[in-house]
Design a protein around this motif. Structure first.
Motif, short mmCIF file in Angstrom:
data_model
loop_
_atom_site.label_atom_id
_atom_site.label_comp_id
_atom_site.label_asym_id
_atom_site.label_seq_id
_atom_site.Cartn_x
_atom_site.Cartn_y
_atom_site.Cartn_z
N ARG A 1 16.13 -8.78 -7.86
CA ARG A 1 16.13 -7.37 -7.43
C ARG A 1 16.57 -6.45 -8.58
O ARG A 1 15.98 -5.38 -8.79
N ALA A 2 17.56 -6.87 -9.34
CA ALA A 2 18.07 -6.04 -10.43
C ALA A 2 17.00 -5.81 -11.49
O ALA A 2 16.86 -4.69 -12.01
N LEU A 3 16.24 -6.85 -11.81
CA LEU A 3 15.20 -6.69 -12.83
C LEU A 3 14.05 -5.83 -12.32
O LEU A 3 13.54 -4.96 -13.04
N VAL A 4 13.64 -6.06 -11.07
CA VAL A 4 12.52 -5.28 -10.52
C VAL A 4 12.89 -3.80 -10.40
O VAL A 4 12.06 -2.92 -10.66
N ARG A 5 14.13 -3.52 -10.04
CA ARG A 5 14.54 -2.12 -9.98
C ARG A 5 14.46 -1.46 -11.35
O ARG A 5 14.06 -0.30 -11.48
N ALA A 6 14.85 -2.18 -12.38
CA ALA A 6 14.82 -1.63 -13.74
C ALA A 6 13.40 -1.45 -14.24
O ALA A 6 13.11 -0.51 -14.99
N ASP A 7 12.50 -2.34 -13.82
CA ASP A 7 11.13 -2.33 -14.34
C ASP A 7 10.10 -2.15 -13.23
O ASP A 7 9.00 -2.71 -13.28
N SER A 8 10.42 -1.33 -12.23
CA SER A 8 9.53 -1.16 -11.07
C SER A 8 8.17 -0.60 -11.46
O SER A 8 7.16 -0.89 -10.80
N ASP A 9 8.13 0.19 -12.53
CA ASP A 9 6.85 0.77 -12.94
C ASP A 9 5.89 -0.29 -13.48
O ASP A 9 4.70 -0.01 -13.66
N TRP A 10 6.41 -1.49 -13.74
CA TRP A 10 5.57 -2.57 -14.26
C TRP A 10 4.87 -3.37 -13.15
O TRP A 10 4.07 -4.25 -13.44
N VAL B 1 11.01 -10.12 1.35
CA VAL B 1 12.28 -9.48 0.99
C VAL B 1 11.97 -8.28 0.11
O VAL B 1 11.27 -8.42 -0.91
N ARG B 2 12.46 -7.11 0.48
CA ARG B 2 12.20 -5.91 -0.31
C ARG B 2 13.08 -5.89 -1.54
O ARG B 2 14.26 -6.24 -1.48
N LEU B 3 12.52 -5.45 -2.65
CA LEU B 3 13.23 -5.49 -3.94
C LEU B 3 13.58 -4.12 -4.51
O LEU B 3 14.45 -4.01 -5.36
N ASP B 4 12.90 -3.07 -4.07
CA ASP B 4 13.06 -1.77 -4.73
C ASP B 4 14.09 -0.88 -4.05
O ASP B 4 14.22 0.29 -4.39
N LYS B 5 14.86 -1.41 -3.10
CA LYS B 5 15.93 -0.61 -2.46
C LYS B 5 16.99 -1.52 -1.89
O LYS B 5 16.83 -2.73 -1.89
N ALA C 1 0.82 -1.22 0.00
CA ALA C 1 0.00 0.00 0.00
C ALA C 1 0.85 1.27 0.00
O ALA C 1 0.43 2.30 -0.53
N ASP C 2 2.07 1.20 0.57
CA ASP C 2 2.92 2.40 0.60
C ASP C 2 3.76 2.55 -0.66
O ASP C 2 4.61 3.46 -0.74
N GLY C 3 3.54 1.69 -1.65
CA GLY C 3 4.26 1.77 -2.92
C GLY C 3 5.51 0.92 -2.98
O GLY C 3 6.09 0.75 -4.06
N SER C 4 5.97 0.41 -1.86
CA SER C 4 7.17 -0.43 -1.85
C SER C 4 6.89 -1.78 -2.53
O SER C 4 5.74 -2.20 -2.65
N ILE C 5 7.97 -2.45 -2.97
CA ILE C 5 7.85 -3.69 -3.73
C ILE C 5 8.59 -4.81 -2.99
O ILE C 5 9.77 -4.65 -2.63
N TRP C 6 7.92 -5.94 -2.82
CA TRP C 6 8.45 -7.04 -2.04
C TRP C 6 8.26 -8.36 -2.78
O TRP C 6 7.41 -8.46 -3.66
N THR C 7 9.02 -9.35 -2.38
CA THR C 7 8.79 -10.71 -2.87
C THR C 7 8.74 -11.64 -1.67
O THR C 7 9.04 -11.23 -0.53
#
Length: 363
Positions: free
Chosen positions: A122-131, A359-363, A84-90
């Motif tokens: 993590r590397a892929l999600v950072r590159a494509d986080s808007d997806w 596990v957080r992926l966007d930072k 909900a806060d916009g962060s991305i996790w797996t």
């Protein structure tokens, strides 16, 4: 040990914000792919090297590549969730990395260190986080896979391999709400046998399930269930999911891991959640006759399947040649839906993660 460091090559043909928004509005499952992918090369001499995030696109492959002739490949499946806060996790990615390596050992492929597996995600999600979609029960489905790409027709383990990760936005698996499914019992075909590749996540297992799956569809069923390859009496698993049986004595039974059943991450998580609730979980052989008898006398009260894509799916009826188990108008079981809610609440950050599974992926 330090994880690999990934170079990043931005895709000059990346989709516009408008194009991406249109896709995310109704992505389906596995229909669209993000702008980038991860690649890592391996060779006998150099080990793992050339870790990179590159534009998504076709692979240049020699017609003699061994994966095309001997099926030396493995894959994984996991999800990225936007909270909900916009962060991305797996969810429990180290378990997928460990399973990838078990599959690699069985298919004579090199093992990828688990920390490098997680970093590749993590590397892929950072590159494509808007997806990563933000709508309820949506996610970015991640598909890591490894292929033998040595140009050689001799029958031996390949000495050149490539590992890749691609990603696909996925909508809600149950667009009309979670409803019990009908499954078909395959008696002519087996999913795996003793000493085979049943415990490995490799394409050949899924290719072998497609014909029985067509048989299931022809009989009005959404999935196919397999029995063991030795006796044809013990329940193995579905074409792509593990299965659980809830008993009236507060016991839950799931087929034991015999080497022919895929060790699901969702399966393992459900066992832990159920035991924390006070249920006794038995990992043991369960026969089709035990299911029939338990359904008839009411000692088996709920049956459900589980896997990464659908999380937990209630099973309402099993159809087979000559008999059926369950009811066509069955409703989802109370425990089935409660476990599903608890698991998805953890994954989407709606419930506290007390086990350190996220596990957080966007930072």
């Amino acid at each position: 040990m330090t994880a690999l460091e990934f170079s990043v090559e931005k895709n000059p043909a990346a989709r516009s914000e408008t194009e991406r928004a249109e896709i995310l509005e109704n992505p389906g499952f596995g229909n669209f792919f993000t702008d980038h992918m991860v690649t890592i090369d391996w060779s006998v001499d150099a080990g793992w090297h050339n870790p990179a995030v590159v534009p998504y696109g076709p692979l240049l492959m020699d017609p003699a590549s061994s994966v095309l002739h001997y099926g030396q490949e493995i894959f994984e499946g996991l999800k990225a969730y936007r909270h909900a806060d916009g962060s991305i996790w797996t969810f429990r990615p180290e378990k997928n990395g460990e399973r990838l390596n078990r599959s690699a050992r069985r298919l004579a492929l090199p093992e990828l260190p688990v920390e490098d597996f997680v970093e590749s995600i993590r590397a892929l999600v950072r590159a494509d986080s808007d997806w990563v979609p933000a709508e309820p029960d949506t996610c970015l489905y991640l598909r890591p896979f490894m292929i033998a790409n040595e140009s050689f027709l001799g029958v031996r383990a390949a000495q050149s391999v490539r590992y890749l990760v691609i990603a696909s936005p996925a909508g809600s698996y149950f667009s009309g709400g979670v409803a019990p499914v009908k499954i078909w019992l395959s008696t002519q075909y087996s999913r795996a046998g003793r000493g085979g590749t049943g415990a490995a996540k490799c394409g050949g297992n899924y290719a072998a399930s497609l014909l029985p799956q067509q048989e299931a569809a022809a009989n009005g069923c959404a999935q196919v269930m397999f029995l063991d390859g030795e006796t044809g009496t013990r329940i193995d698993e579905l074409g792509g999911m593990n299965v659980f049986f809830v008993r009236s004595d507060k016991t839950i039974v799931t087929p034991e891991l015999t080497g022919s059943i895929l060790e699901g991450v969702t399966r393992d998580s459900i066992i832990e959640l159920a035991r924390d609730r006070g249920y006794t979980v038995e990992e043991r052989a369960i026969t089709i006759d035990e299911w029939r008898a338990g359904d008839a006398d009411g000692t088996i009260t709920e049956v459900f399947a589980c896997g990464t894509a659908a999380v937990i799916t209630p099973i309402g009826q099993l159809k087979a040649e000559g008999f059926t188990i369950g009811r066509e108008d069955a409703t989802p079981g109370e425990l089935t839906m409660s476990l599903r809610e608890e698991l998805t609440d953890i994954q989407y950050g709606r419930r506290e993660d007390t086990r350190g599974w996220l596990v957080r992926l966007d930072k």
